[in-house]
Design an enzyme around this catalytic site. Structure first.
Site, short mmCIF file in Angstrom:
data_model
loop_
_atom_site.label_atom_id
_atom_site.label_comp_id
_atom_site.label_asym_id
_atom_site.label_seq_id
_atom_site.Cartn_x
_atom_site.Cartn_y
_atom_site.Cartn_z
N ASP A 27 23.65 -20.19 -151.60
CA ASP A 27 22.86 -19.20 -150.76
C ASP A 27 24.16 -19.93 -149.30
O ASP A 27 23.92 -19.35 -148.27
CB ASP A 27 21.83 -19.33 -150.54
N ASP A 59 21.71 -23.64 -157.28
CA ASP A 59 21.26 -24.50 -156.05
C ASP A 59 19.87 -23.93 -156.18
O ASP A 59 19.23 -23.60 -157.06
CB ASP A 59 22.55 -23.80 -155.59
N CYS A 60 19.54 -25.64 -155.73
CA CYS A 60 17.70 -24.75 -155.01
C CYS A 60 17.96 -25.17 -154.06
O CYS A 60 17.02 -24.11 -153.75
CB CYS A 60 17.76 -27.23 -155.02
N ASP A 61 17.89 -25.85 -152.95
CA ASP A 61 17.29 -25.49 -151.54
C ASP A 61 18.29 -23.64 -151.28
O ASP A 61 19.46 -23.74 -150.86
CB ASP A 61 17.78 -26.51 -150.35
#
Length: 224
Positions: free
Chosen positions: A168, A9-11
């Site tokens: 997250d 995932d990124c954020d």
């Protein structure tokens, strides 16, 4: 056992963007007449698409948001990113160890491609991923549906059961589990119990990630 593909995932996993973005989001939603805190925004929206936010706020208001609302939010958020966005502590070193092991990686995020180009560029993480960056805008349904992770695995030539997801958020962990993938859930700023209940294997330090993926730390260290 080391997976055939690691999907990030990124954020909140690669870039420490959640507090910045949700502070701006809380301010812009409150300005519509619906008071909401940063903490409430994080609890409700982290891991989802911006369109999910728009749909929810319009449901609360009982009417459409102004046509400029989304653009105004993105402009303010991006300016805040440029002022202070940082990579998640330790993630660059973890990525390098994974790549030294020969394990392919990619990004699969609810964020837009433009947003990822900005945030990964600002944090010097863009160079690790080449063309292997995928957005929920490429699939029919966003998280908590598995579509983005299944799409990423397909594009990378891997079967879902051979992939590991690094997430997250509760929405992202749910999506990864629904895709039939192992989910390593980074719980430094997320309710760990909720991530475990969703099926995630939690950890709180990116230095732990290579070991959790079965990468021998001794082999991952550069010779010398």
């Amino acid at each position: 056992m080391t997976p055939a593909l690691v999907i990030f995932d990124c954020d909140g996993v690669l870039v420490d963007s959640e507090t910045i973005a949700n502070r701006i989001m809380a301010e812009t939603i409150t300005a519509t007449g619906i008071p909401i805190t940063l903490e409430d925004c994080r609890a409700r929206f982290v891991g989802g698409t911006l369109q999910r936010v728009v749909d929810t706020v319009e449901e609360w208001l009982g009417k459409p948001l102004p046509a400029s609302w989304k653009t105004d939010f993105e402009t303010r958020r991006n300016a805040a990113f440029r002022e202070g966005l940082q990579a998640i502590s330790g993630v660059a070193a973890a990525i390098e160890k994974i790549q030294q092991n020969g394990t392919p990686i990619c990004v699969a995020s609810s964020g837009s491609l433009d947003k990822m180009e900005l945030t990964l560029g600002l944090t010097d993480l863009r160079r690790y991923f080449g063309d292997s960056i995928f957005s929920a805008s490429m699939v029919a349904r966003g998280k908590p549906h598995p579509d983005i992770f299944l799409y990423a695995a397909e594009q990378m030539g891997q079967m879902p059961q051979n992939c590991a997801v690094v997430e997250d958020s509760l929405l992202g962990t749910t999506a990864g589990m629904a895709a039939g993938m192992r989910v390593l859930a980074y719980a430094a700023e997320t309710d760990e119990d909720a991530l475990v209940a969703a099926g995630g294997q939690t950890f709180t330090d990116m230095a732990q990630l290579p070991g959790l993926l079965g990468i021998d730390e001794r082999l991952a260290e550069p010779a010398g």
